[in-house]
Write an enzyme that holds these catalytic residues in place. Structure first.
Site, mmCIF file in Angstrom:
data_model
loop_
_atom_site.group_PDB
_atom_site.id
_atom_site.type_symbol
_atom_site.label_atom_id
_atom_site.label_comp_id
_atom_site.label_asym_id
_atom_site.label_seq_id
_atom_site.Cartn_x
_atom_site.Cartn_y
_atom_site.Cartn_z
ATOM 1 N N GLN A 31 24.488 -59.117 39.350
ATOM 2 C CA GLN A 31 23.408 -59.085 38.369
ATOM 3 C C GLN A 31 23.949 -58.837 36.961
ATOM 4 O OE1 GLN A 31 20.103 -59.657 38.612
ATOM 5 N NE2 GLN A 31 20.298 -60.171 40.760
ATOM 6 N N SER A 54 39.317 -56.080 37.902
ATOM 7 C CA SER A 54 39.027 -57.509 37.740
ATOM 8 C C SER A 54 37.644 -57.758 37.129
ATOM 9 C CB SER A 54 39.137 -58.205 39.091
ATOM 10 O OG SER A 54 38.212 -57.654 39.989
ATOM 11 N N ASP A 85 23.509 -49.777 44.588
ATOM 12 C CA ASP A 85 22.591 -48.632 44.684
ATOM 13 C C ASP A 85 23.262 -47.408 45.298
ATOM 14 O OD1 ASP A 85 20.180 -50.023 43.715
ATOM 15 O OD2 ASP A 85 20.541 -51.259 45.467
ATOM 16 N N ILE A 87 26.154 -46.173 45.036
ATOM 17 C CA ILE A 87 27.049 -45.341 44.224
ATOM 18 C C ILE A 87 26.408 -44.918 42.902
ATOM 19 C CG2 ILE A 87 29.256 -46.169 45.163
ATOM 20 C CD1 ILE A 87 29.024 -47.900 42.381
ATOM 21 N N GLN A 88 25.176 -45.384 42.668
ATOM 22 C CA GLN A 88 24.528 -45.084 41.383
ATOM 23 C C GLN A 88 24.406 -43.578 41.120
ATOM 24 O OE1 GLN A 88 20.823 -47.225 41.154
ATOM 25 N NE2 GLN A 88 21.832 -49.189 40.799
ATOM 26 N N HIS A 110 16.608 -52.310 40.645
ATOM 27 C CA HIS A 110 15.981 -52.008 41.934
ATOM 28 C C HIS A 110 15.531 -50.552 41.863
ATOM 29 C CE1 HIS A 110 15.038 -51.793 46.095
ATOM 30 N NE2 HIS A 110 16.156 -51.233 46.509
ATOM 31 N N GLY A 136 22.190 -62.894 41.808
ATOM 32 C CA GLY A 136 22.859 -62.860 40.506
ATOM 33 C C GLY A 136 23.143 -64.239 39.917
ATOM 34 N N GLU A 197 12.706 -56.372 54.289
ATOM 35 C CA GLU A 197 13.906 -56.325 55.131
ATOM 36 C C GLU A 197 13.576 -55.826 56.538
ATOM 37 O OE1 GLU A 197 16.727 -55.159 51.310
ATOM 38 O OE2 GLU A 197 16.271 -53.647 52.806
ATOM 39 N N GLU A 228 20.482 -77.756 66.186
ATOM 40 C CA GLU A 228 19.081 -78.123 65.947
ATOM 41 C C GLU A 228 18.348 -77.052 65.136
ATOM 42 O OE1 GLU A 228 17.459 -80.808 66.479
ATOM 43 O OE2 GLU A 228 15.402 -80.113 66.093
HETATM 44 P P1 NDP Z 1 27.461 -55.565 42.549
HETATM 45 O O1 NDP Z 1 27.969 -55.151 43.886
HETATM 46 O O2 NDP Z 1 27.692 -56.983 42.165
HETATM 47 O O3 NDP Z 1 28.107 -54.590 41.457
HETATM 48 C C1 NDP Z 1 29.405 -54.708 41.135
HETATM 49 C C2 NDP Z 1 29.662 -53.872 39.890
HETATM 50 O O4 NDP Z 1 29.547 -52.490 40.237
HETATM 51 C C3 NDP Z 1 31.044 -54.121 39.368
HETATM 52 O O5 NDP Z 1 31.059 -54.097 37.967
HETATM 53 C C4 NDP Z 1 31.801 -52.934 39.954
HETATM 54 O O6 NDP Z 1 32.891 -52.606 39.168
HETATM 55 C C5 NDP Z 1 30.744 -51.843 39.843
HETATM 56 N N1 NDP Z 1 31.102 -50.719 40.729
HETATM 57 C C6 NDP Z 1 31.319 -50.763 42.069
HETATM 58 N N2 NDP Z 1 31.678 -49.554 42.514
HETATM 59 C C7 NDP Z 1 31.693 -48.736 41.442
HETATM 60 C C8 NDP Z 1 31.976 -47.349 41.253
HETATM 61 N N3 NDP Z 1 32.283 -46.563 42.280
HETATM 62 N N4 NDP Z 1 31.869 -46.834 39.995
HETATM 63 C C9 NDP Z 1 31.510 -47.618 38.955
HETATM 64 N N5 NDP Z 1 31.224 -48.938 39.062
HETATM 65 C C10 NDP Z 1 31.319 -49.479 40.293
HETATM 66 O O7 NDP Z 1 25.931 -55.134 42.388
HETATM 67 P P2 NDP Z 1 24.664 -56.077 42.241
HETATM 68 O O8 NDP Z 1 24.737 -56.789 40.945
HETATM 69 O O9 NDP Z 1 24.469 -56.855 43.492
HETATM 70 O O10 NDP Z 1 23.518 -54.965 42.208
HETATM 71 C C11 NDP Z 1 23.291 -54.210 41.027
HETATM 72 C C12 NDP Z 1 21.863 -53.754 41.042
HETATM 73 O O11 NDP Z 1 21.001 -54.879 41.033
HETATM 74 C C13 NDP Z 1 21.493 -52.936 42.276
HETATM 75 O O12 NDP Z 1 20.588 -51.941 41.880
HETATM 76 C C14 NDP Z 1 20.785 -53.959 43.154
HETATM 77 O O13 NDP Z 1 19.845 -53.374 44.043
HETATM 78 C C15 NDP Z 1 20.068 -54.775 42.091
HETATM 79 N N6 NDP Z 1 19.663 -56.119 42.491
HETATM 80 C C16 NDP Z 1 20.580 -56.936 43.062
HETATM 81 C C17 NDP Z 1 20.210 -58.233 43.406
HETATM 82 C C18 NDP Z 1 21.214 -59.174 43.971
HETATM 83 O O14 NDP Z 1 20.830 -60.315 44.242
HETATM 84 N N7 NDP Z 1 22.443 -58.806 44.163
HETATM 85 C C19 NDP Z 1 18.835 -58.732 43.202
HETATM 86 C C20 NDP Z 1 17.993 -57.826 42.496
HETATM 87 C C21 NDP Z 1 18.405 -56.553 42.194
HETATM 88 P P3 NDP Z 1 34.219 -51.894 39.773
HETATM 89 O O15 NDP Z 1 34.328 -52.256 41.211
HETATM 90 O O16 NDP Z 1 35.246 -52.448 38.917
HETATM 91 O O17 NDP Z 1 34.014 -50.438 39.553
#
Ligand code: NDP
Length: 366
Positions: A31, A54, A85, A87-88, A110, A136, A197, A228
């Site tokens: 996203q 990356s 969500d 790790i938020q 979300h 995304g 879900e 099929e």
């Molecule tokens: P992603 O899994 O794509 O997020 C990846 C990002 O999170 C990267 O920048 C990564 O950077 C960062 N990240 C991962 N671990 C950590 C950490 N421990 N500390 C800091 N940053 C971290 O997430 P989505 O885009 O799929 O989801 C984001 C939000 O959007 C969520 O709330 C989700 O519910 C919501 N959402 C998602 C949808 C979808 O289709 N995917 C649809 C609608 C809503 P790095 O690893 O470098 O730290």
């Protein structure tokens, strides 16, 4: 049922409320990347907060100024929290809350962590939800091709008195108003998402798997059944038909014999679907009460989840599917592998293919 409010482009003539503001995207994944690019295309000053890896490299290549998360928060007036969500909460506690400015806006895609009080932001900030009903890549693609996507939006907390105005300007900026943004709230968005879900998911996949057992018993090879029902991709067109024309009208796109077969047999499932509703109602209630969120937090649940996942692909239908895919020489799929980012060229190519398909579907004029 409450009246529903749907916002469109015409409701937000300009985005001047964002003038002079810095918008930080925390997370540059599915996203984050799409929404950041869409918002920047609207002339908004966007920066990215991410650890050095990356994802950050990708943001740099896309031309964004990038910072460690605390530094991005210090600079930002608006923060999109677009990391997974799970790790938020930890990231919020350690790298966001201590640096959050009074009067800033915090945006979620979300509602889960706010709906169940895992994150409770201070009262003097705006708390917003902009939840695209789109994956995304689709958020970027539908913005670029002008199609738009639906989103659910809402104000959870109006710390500045201008939260609604900021919400609408941001939604427009990420491309969420073209098709329509439906006003909701954190809890409703979350309950709807989880129930789709947990209520629809298991019921629909069971409805897909159970008829296969009957066909297998009947002597039809597993390969033929899976081709099929699943692997041919016919289902994709059926679902597209449902999306484009509706459930009932979608049936009308089929030939008469198929329509009769479906409509005349649907009635036979009435009793079983009333029973399914009786299973689904407590699932919905449990989500609404916060029971599911509590369950998911438990250490024991994580263990249970591991065990379920381990067996899912090794017994019953999972095993059959693996065997059939092998026999059809289909590639093994690793669901945990990272999806590569589509390049701008790939997006353009996809649009070209889409255009060619649209042309193909047009009837020539005689
Ligand atoms: P992603 O899994 O794509 O997020 C990846 C990002 O999170 C990267 O920048 C990564 O950077 C960062 N990240 C991962 N671990 C950590 C950490 N421990 N500390 C800091 N940053 C971290 O997430 P989505 O885009 O799929 O989801 C984001 C939000 O959007 C969520 O709330 C989700 O519910 C919501 N959402 C998602 C949808 C979808 O289709 N995917 C649809 C609608 C809503 P790095 O690893 O470098 O730290």
């Amino acid at each position: 049922m409450r009246d529903v409010k749907i916002y469109r482009e015409s409701d937000v003539p300009d985005m001047s409320i964002l003038d002079g503001k810095i918008v930080a995207f925390i997370g540059y994944g599915n996203q984050g990347r799409s929404q950041a690019l869409n918002l920047r295309d609207h002339g908004v000053n966007v920066i990215v907060g991410n650890i050095s890896d990356s994802y950050r490299e990708r943001a740099n290549l896309d031309g964004f100024e990038t910072f460690d998360i605390p530094e991005a928060i210090k600079r930002a007036d608006v923060i999109f929290l677009l990391i997974p969500d799970e790790i938020q909460c930890d990231v919020y506690k350690t790298s966001i809350f201590p640096f959050l400015k009074s009067g800033s806006a915090l945006v979620f895609a979300h509602g889960y962590n706010i709906a169940f009080n895992f994150i409770i932001p201070p009262k003097d900030i705006d708390l917003l939800i902009i939840a695209p009903r789109m994956i995304g890549i689709g958020v970027r693609e539908c913005y670029l091709n002008g199609e738009g996507y639906f989103s659910f939006i809402g104000v959870g907390q109006n710390g500045t008195g201008k939260a609604q105005e900021i919400l609408l300007a941001l939604t427009k900026g990420v491309g969420g108003l073209t098709k329509g943004a439906l006003e909701t709230n954190f809890k409703e968005e979350t309950v709807l998402d989880l129930f789709t879900e947990q209520g629809f998911g298991p019921a629909s996949s069971s409805m897909l798997m159970k008829p296969m057992d009957i066909l297998l018993e009947f002597g039809i090879p597993a390969e033929a059944i899976l081709i099929e029902m699943i692997l041919s991709g016919k289902m994709k067109y059926t679902f597209n038909g449902i999306r484009d024309f509706g459930v009932i009208n979608g049936i009308k796109t089929m030939e008469d014999r198929s329509q009769y077969g479906i409509l005349s047999r649907t009635i036979r499932y009435d009793k079983i679907f009333r029973e399914i509703s009786e299973i689904q109602k407590p699932i919905l209630q449990y989500i609404e009460d916060g029971g599911f969120a509590e369950e998911w937090e438990k250490k024991l649940t994580k263990l249970k989840f591991k065990v379920i996942k381990f067996f899912a692909s090794r017994v019953g239908f999972g095993r059959l599917e693996t065997k059939v895919r092998k026999s059809l020489q289909m590639p093994e799929v690793d669901l945990w592998a990272e999806t590569p980012y589509p390049t701008e060229e790939e997006i353009i190519r996809k649009q070209e293919i889409k255009q060619k398909l649209e042309d193909f579907q047009k009837y020539p004029e005689f």
